[in-house]
Write an enzyme that holds these catalytic residues in place. Structure first.
Site, PDB file in Angstrom:
ATOM      1  N   LYS A 168      46.902  49.713  41.021  1.00 27.96           N
ATOM      2  CA  LYS A 168      45.867  49.291  41.804  1.00 27.96           C
ATOM      3  C   LYS A 168      46.105  49.127  43.192  1.00 27.96           C
ATOM      4  O   LYS A 168      47.264  48.878  43.595  1.00 27.96           O
ATOM      5  CB  LYS A 168      45.675  47.696  41.504  1.00 27.96           C
ATOM      6  CG  LYS A 168      45.073  47.579  39.843  1.00 27.96           C
ATOM      7  CD  LYS A 168      43.659  47.959  39.584  1.00 27.96           C
ATOM      8  CE  LYS A 168      43.246  47.553  38.024  1.00 27.96           C
ATOM      9  NZ  LYS A 168      42.011  48.283  37.819  1.00 27.96           N
ATOM     10  N   ASP A 197      43.046  52.687  41.691  1.00 26.70           N
ATOM     11  CA  ASP A 197      42.057  52.015  41.572  1.00 26.70           C
ATOM     12  C   ASP A 197      41.765  50.884  42.467  1.00 26.70           C
ATOM     13  O   ASP A 197      42.599  50.060  42.720  1.00 26.70           O
ATOM     14  CB  ASP A 197      42.036  51.234  40.154  1.00 26.70           C
ATOM     15  CG  ASP A 197      40.789  50.801  39.622  1.00 26.70           C
ATOM     16  OD1 ASP A 197      39.643  50.881  40.607  1.00 26.70           O
ATOM     17  OD2 ASP A 197      40.690  50.339  38.569  1.00 26.70           O
ATOM     18  N   GLU A 223      40.020  55.696  42.111  1.00 28.30           N
ATOM     19  CA  GLU A 223      39.085  55.218  41.404  1.00 28.30           C
ATOM     20  C   GLU A 223      38.070  53.968  42.124  1.00 28.30           C
ATOM     21  O   GLU A 223      39.012  53.241  42.866  1.00 28.30           O
ATOM     22  CB  GLU A 223      39.635  54.838  40.249  1.00 28.30           C
ATOM     23  CG  GLU A 223      38.761  54.173  39.058  1.00 28.30           C
ATOM     24  CD  GLU A 223      39.428  53.790  37.933  1.00 28.30           C
ATOM     25  OE1 GLU A 223      39.082  52.696  37.046  1.00 28.30           O
ATOM     26  OE2 GLU A 223      40.538  54.161  37.404  1.00 28.30           O
ATOM     27  N   GLU A 249      32.966  52.736  35.511  1.00 31.21           N
ATOM     28  CA  GLU A 249      32.803  51.487  34.645  1.00 31.21           C
ATOM     29  C   GLU A 249      31.855  50.491  34.874  1.00 31.21           C
ATOM     30  O   GLU A 249      31.557  49.636  34.315  1.00 31.21           O
ATOM     31  CB  GLU A 249      34.358  51.145  34.776  1.00 31.21           C
ATOM     32  CG  GLU A 249      34.741  50.209  36.238  1.00 31.21           C
ATOM     33  CD  GLU A 249      35.957  49.686  36.254  1.00 31.21           C
ATOM     34  OE1 GLU A 249      36.114  48.229  36.120  1.00 31.21           O
ATOM     35  OE2 GLU A 249      36.996  50.359  36.335  1.00 31.21           O
ATOM     36  N   ASP A 272      32.078  53.938  30.092  1.00 30.06           N
ATOM     37  CA  ASP A 272      32.576  52.877  29.388  1.00 30.06           C
ATOM     38  C   ASP A 272      31.455  52.776  28.288  1.00 30.06           C
ATOM     39  O   ASP A 272      30.128  52.499  28.653  1.00 30.06           O
ATOM     40  CB  ASP A 272      32.763  51.695  30.172  1.00 30.06           C
ATOM     41  CG  ASP A 272      33.282  50.599  29.359  1.00 30.06           C
ATOM     42  OD1 ASP A 272      32.655  50.387  28.313  1.00 30.06           O
ATOM     43  OD2 ASP A 272      34.257  49.819  30.042  1.00 30.06           O
ATOM     44  N   HIS A 299      36.789  54.112  30.765  1.00 27.00           N
ATOM     45  CA  HIS A 299      37.265  52.728  31.071  1.00 27.00           C
ATOM     46  C   HIS A 299      37.503  52.088  29.941  1.00 27.00           C
ATOM     47  O   HIS A 299      36.741  51.804  29.344  1.00 27.00           O
ATOM     48  CB  HIS A 299      36.495  52.281  32.220  1.00 27.00           C
ATOM     49  CG  HIS A 299      36.870  50.825  32.551  1.00 27.00           C
ATOM     50  ND1 HIS A 299      35.962  49.661  31.874  1.00 27.00           N
ATOM     51  CD2 HIS A 299      37.739  50.214  33.164  1.00 27.00           C
ATOM     52  CE1 HIS A 299      36.490  48.611  32.321  1.00 27.00           C
ATOM     53  NE2 HIS A 299      37.523  48.794  33.113  1.00 27.00           N
TER      54      HIS A 299
END
Length: 372
Positions: A168, A197, A223, A249, A272, A299
């Protein structure tokens, strides 16, 4: 074929196994609606979806009051027709997360029922492209985790044969994210994927700055760099970034994915199955991405997505985040860093009904149809 005669619905609220933080939120719980549909011949299919801590009661209410009464009496094999009719029955609230999550509960149950009646696993019934898929890990890369722990987890994943790790990003200063990524890259070498992400945390000018830094460290994808509803900004970033942009997602319809693909605003699709409304629209998005020569890396929901990634030719990787261990008897079959799609008929998820009963949220269980 056989008509649906009974529906049994409940919701459990699962506590995440580890602390999960990103640039905009912290996961506090995982509301999981679970549905069993029974047909006139006694066959049963189980479906589910999830939230990350809010909205679960609204999903249950939509299912109980609007969707499930329209499922009773329908032929179970008419999955496309049922999905379309339920979408239009909720036309005033679609497209959106609550409606899509509720549709996914029904759709996954119908697919489970179809596969069980056919005696086939989902990955084969949905396409049968391959029996196993590479896996990357997210659990060791949350935003609050210190650099030394990031490095240790990535090394452990590499040793286990995983294809990569996701980290992240979105610390207050670019230099902080850069230092964390540099440390991990130095430890794992060049032959290991590092994905990042941002969880929609950046403005366009920030995303452009971060993209240049990510390219310096050989990052595999960037992401959710920007708010998901800003397709134009993603298209601009994609044109200027040396790092592939990944989205999906936070998209809730095939048409939203179409807009991204047509405008070349993403290079990796992370559709997703819960948030798109089930397996039926998930497969449409995957094939749409295939037509644009773009990979699918969904996701979350690894217990379901392992079969879907294996079903389609452009399924690239599976995200490893254990989600259902507290209420299932089965686990992801990992062999040398690859996940094998379940061979059992249906979704391949072994539900622990005693554990589900013990963790069912008060007031969330309802039965509709014959014998209710």
């Amino acid at each position: 074929m056989a008509r649906i005669v009974h529906a049994d619905l409940c919701m459990v609220d699962l506590t995440p196994k580890v602390r999960r933080t990103d640039a905009i939120q912290s996961f506090v719980s995982q509301e999981t609606p679970i549905l069993r549909l029974t047909d006139a011949e006694g066959a049963v299919g189980t479906g589910y979806s999830y939230t990350i801590g809010t909205g679960g009661p609204a999903v249950i209410s939509l299912l109980r009051e609007t969707l499930l009464p329209r499922v009773i009496g329908r032929e179970a094999e008419e999955i496309e027709g049922i999905w379309r009719d339920l979408l239009f029955a909720t036309h005033a609230t679609a497209v959106g997360a609550i409606t899509s999550l509720a549709l996914a509960v029904v759709d996954t149950a119908l697919w489970d029922l179809r596969c069980r009646r056919a005696g086939q696993p989902l990955w084969r019934m949905a396409g049968g492209a391959k029996e196993s898929v590479p896996v990357y890990s997210t659990e060791g890369g949350w935003l609050h985790i210190e650099t030394g722990e990031l490095v240790a987890d990535a090394l452990a994943m590499k040793e286990a044969g995983f294809a990569g790790s996701k980290i992240k990003i979105g610390r207050p200063h670019l230099a902080e994210d850069a230092a964390r990524l540099a440390a991990v890259r130095a430890a794992v070498g060049d032959a290991f994927h590092i994905f990042t992400d941002a969880n929609q945390g950046f403005l366009l000018h920030q995303a452009l700055m971060w993209a240049d830094m990510l390219a310096e460290h050989g990052i595999g994808w960037f992401e959710e760099p920007l708010p998901a509803d800003d397709v134009g900004a993603h298209a601009e970033l994609s044109r200027r970034s040396r790092v592939p942009v990944a989205v999906g997602e936070s998209l809730y319809s095939a048409s939203q994915f179409k807009d991204y693909l047509v405008q070349r605003a993403a290079s990796v699709v992370q559709v997703d199955a819960a948030r798109i409304g089930g397996i039926t629209p998930w497969l449409k998005v995957a094939h749409l991405a295939e037509a644009h020569n773009i990979a699918v890396c969904p996701h979350f929901l690894m217990e379901l997505h392992v079969s879907l990634v294996a079903a389609v030719p452009n399924g690239w990787m599976l995200e490893y985040i254990p989600q259902l261990d507290a209420i299932t008897t089965t686990r992801l079959d990992l062999q040398g860093g690859r996940a094998r799609a379940p061979a059992e008929p249906g979704l391949g998820i072994g539900w622990d009904w005693e554990a589900i009963a013990a963790q069912t949220v008060d007031g969330s269980r309802f039965a509709i149809g014959e014998g209710a």
